[in-house]
Scaffold this active site. Structure first.
Site, PDB file in Angstrom:
ATOM      1  CG  ASN A 146     -10.606   2.662   1.015  1.00  0.00           C
ATOM      2  OD1 ASN A 146     -11.687   2.671   0.441  1.00  0.00           O
ATOM      3  ND2 ASN A 146     -10.296   1.749   1.914  1.00  0.00           N
TER       4      ASN A 146
ATOM      5  CG  HIS B  86      -2.345   0.355   0.949  1.00  0.00           C
ATOM      6  ND1 HIS B  86      -2.945   0.268  -0.291  1.00  0.00           N
ATOM      7  CD2 HIS B  86      -3.314   0.800   1.788  1.00  0.00           C
ATOM      8  CE1 HIS B  86      -4.204   0.647  -0.206  1.00  0.00           C
ATOM      9  NE2 HIS B  86      -4.450   0.985   1.039  1.00  0.00           N
TER      10      HIS B  86
ATOM     11  CG  ASP C  28      -1.909   0.087  -3.457  1.00  0.00           C
ATOM     12  OD1 ASP C  28      -1.973   1.269  -3.068  1.00  0.00           O
ATOM     13  OD2 ASP C  28      -2.763  -0.771  -3.175  1.00  0.00           O
TER      14      ASP C  28
ATOM     15  CG  ASN D 226      -9.570   6.120   5.517  1.00  0.00           C
ATOM     16  OD1 ASN D 226      -8.518   6.523   6.002  1.00  0.00           O
ATOM     17  ND2 ASN D 226     -10.597   5.754   6.252  1.00  0.00           N
TER      18      ASN D 226
END
Length: 189
Positions: A112, A19, A91, A66
């Site tokens: 997100n 991530h 990613d 997020n």
């Protein structure tokens, strides 16, 4: 001027995770082009420099994924960077590990960080450099969230470095040669 945003999660716990590939790419660009002096600004770490005579802002949002759109929106508004001159590096679990693709506009695809940016900018015209990190085996692997927030295995670090280099090459192509030329070059590989 271009705003180059690397998506990730803050803190050492997430440094080596799929991530955080966006943070790694921004760091690689800073290293390559001797862009230093990241400072806390707009809810992220921001550095200013040039990539082949093109002025760039490098941004790593320092809120969790997020909420990353807040820093992007603040930096873009303060520096008057239109959406079409924003490049977001992130990613992509729907691509095999190592694949790099350039995209202009579009939805969030369940990501997100992209969802937050779309909500905060109110438009989808920004550019994306999508970094394939693969997807865990649905039957025998970890859940997607656990996969994205777990460190890359040590034995694939050389391949992660190669992915980081290719993604940095793609960002350079977008900001110096234009998004269409970058798409032609990277999406054909």
């Amino acid at each position: 001027m271009w705003l180059v945003v690397g998506l990730g999660n803050p803190g050492p716990r997430y440094e080596r995770t799929p991530h955080n590939i966006g943070f790694r790419v921004v760091d690689r660009l800073a290293e390559r082009h001797r862009i230093g002096g990241f400072r806390d600004k707009h809810g992220g770490q921001l550095a200013t420099g040039t990539i082949r005579d093109t002025r760039v802002l490098l941004l790593k949002p320092m809120q969790y994924m997020n909420l990353s759109g807040h820093a992007v929106q603040r930096a873009a508004a303060f520096h008057k960077v239109p959406a079409e001159r924003i490049v977001v590096v992130h990613d992509e679990i729907d691509f095999p590990f190592g694949r790099v693709r350039v995209k202009s506009g579009g939805g969030h695809g369940g990501h997100n960080g992209l969802r937050s940016i779309l909500e905060q900018l109110g438009e989808d015209g920004f550019q994306r450099v999508r970094c394939g990190v693969g997807r865990p085996d649905r039957d025998h692997g970890p859940r997607v969230r656990d996969f994205l927030l777990s460190d890359f295995p040590a034995d694939v670090e050389p391949e992660v470095d190669a992915l980081t280099d290719r993604a940095a090459d793609a960002v350079e192509a977008v900001v110096t040669d234009g998004v269409r030329n970058a798409m032609n070059r990277f999406n054909a590989m």
